[in-house]
Design an enzyme around this catalytic site. Sequence first.
Site, short mmCIF file in Angstrom:
data_model
loop_
_atom_site.label_atom_id
_atom_site.label_comp_id
_atom_site.label_asym_id
_atom_site.label_seq_id
_atom_site.Cartn_x
_atom_site.Cartn_y
_atom_site.Cartn_z
CD GLN A 201 0.42 5.54 9.93
OE1 GLN A 201 0.90 4.45 9.68
NE2 GLN A 201 0.44 6.06 11.15
CG ASP B 39 -4.65 1.45 19.36
OD1 ASP B 39 -4.79 1.05 20.52
OD2 ASP B 39 -3.83 0.95 18.57
CD GLU C 148 1.45 6.39 16.85
OE1 GLU C 148 1.05 5.31 17.27
OE2 GLU C 148 1.85 6.56 15.68
N GLY D 131 10.07 5.99 17.74
CA GLY D 131 10.51 5.14 18.86
C GLY D 131 11.99 4.82 18.82
CG ASP E 260 0.37 -1.60 20.47
OD1 ASP E 260 0.13 -2.33 19.50
OD2 ASP E 260 -0.52 -1.00 21.11
CB SER E 261 5.44 -1.37 16.15
OG SER E 261 5.72 -2.71 15.87
CG ASP F 204 2.02 -5.40 9.47
OD1 ASP F 204 1.79 -5.90 10.58
OD2 ASP F 204 1.21 -5.44 8.52
N1 SAM Z 1 -2.25 -3.46 17.13
C1 SAM Z 1 -1.61 -3.10 15.97
C2 SAM Z 1 -1.22 -4.23 15.07
O1 SAM Z 1 -0.43 -5.10 15.47
O2 SAM Z 1 -1.72 -4.26 13.95
C3 SAM Z 1 -0.63 -2.02 16.17
C4 SAM Z 1 -1.41 -0.81 16.57
S1 SAM Z 1 -0.73 0.73 16.69
C5 SAM Z 1 -2.02 1.69 15.97
C6 SAM Z 1 0.68 0.84 15.65
C7 SAM Z 1 1.25 2.25 15.66
O3 SAM Z 1 2.67 2.22 15.54
C8 SAM Z 1 0.74 3.15 14.54
O4 SAM Z 1 -0.12 4.12 15.06
C9 SAM Z 1 2.01 3.76 13.93
O5 SAM Z 1 1.87 5.12 13.62
C10 SAM Z 1 3.03 3.51 15.04
N2 SAM Z 1 4.44 3.48 14.60
C11 SAM Z 1 4.94 2.93 13.46
N3 SAM Z 1 6.27 3.10 13.42
C12 SAM Z 1 6.63 3.78 14.55
C13 SAM Z 1 7.86 4.26 15.07
N4 SAM Z 1 9.02 4.09 14.40
N5 SAM Z 1 7.84 4.90 16.27
C14 SAM Z 1 6.68 5.08 16.95
N6 SAM Z 1 5.50 4.66 16.49
C15 SAM Z 1 5.45 4.00 15.31
#
Ligand code: SAM
Length: 275
Positions: free
Chosen positions: A29, A84, A104, A136, A153-154, A156
């Site tokens: 990303q 984060d 992550e 995940g 905590d993913s 969208d």
């Molecule tokens: N608080 C946030 C929100 O609701 O906008 C979410 C924060 S956190 C930074 C989301 C994280 O999920 C991202 O860093 C992204 O890289 C990770 N992510 C997305 N898809 C994923 C997957 N399939 N497995 C593990 N992590 C994933």
Amino acid sequence: MVWFTEYQTENVGLTIRAKEVKTIKSKYQEIIVLDTQEFGKVLVLDGAIQTTEKDEFMYHEMLVHPALVKHPNPQRVLIIGGGDGGSVREALKHKTVEEVHLCEIDEEVIFVSEKYFPSISSKLRDPKVKIFIEDGNHFLEERKNYYDVIIMDSSDPIGPAEVLFQEKFYKKVKESLKENGIMVAQTESPFLQEEYFKNAVKEIKKVFKYVGIYTGFVPTYPAGMWSYTIASDDINVLENVNEEKLEEIETRYLDKELYKSLFAIPKFVKELVNE
Ligand code: SAM
């Protein structure tokens, strides 16, 4: 100074003025770090605000604490996404927690958070924390009957996070939970992302016996209104028990009074999930 706009829908945007903008391209990303007057540093992934120094506590406390308070003895916690580090920091506030796994997909998010968001990422290198750079969805396949609490905590439900909002995935979550296990997921904005919200809740309800929906205020998320869905097969998560545990930890958003009324949510939100 530059104006940054997150397009929350096709027709609605949130605009913040930034003193500085840094752009980093990872394998997964586009990562942007804004330095703003109003919200401090802001983390943006593929155009969507993920967290800000000023309002992150509102989201992380509401995502993490209810599940850890309701569980009688949470020792092993898994956080999926959350690079984060805010959810890790909150989970470690509970003294029963012995092990926090963070799964992550994008290690660059972790590096960026450690460099620009020290107050959020402060506990990522704690000895109780183990970081896995994996998807995940696959990670859970190797860990059955292992965790007390799983926190979603993913980002969208588009791109790599899309699978994390589907029934098939929630079944894996259930299999990875031990007896009395609880899962909680951020489930988007019931006001501006109605379909994402309804769909996530519908899929979770297909898998778990007890499901509760609660809402909270996060100024930089779409509509400022956010939802969380908590679920278990063994524990009736709808009972707001063990509230005294909240007195043992430091919080700024969730206190005993708010926790006691966790499921007192707006009527239109209840109607959306009961349709
Ligand atoms: N608080 C946030 C929100 O609701 O906008 C979410 C924060 S956190 C930074 C989301 C994280 O999920 C991202 O860093 C992204 O890289 C990770 N992510 C997305 N898809 C994923 C997957 N399939 N497995 C593990 N992590 C994933």
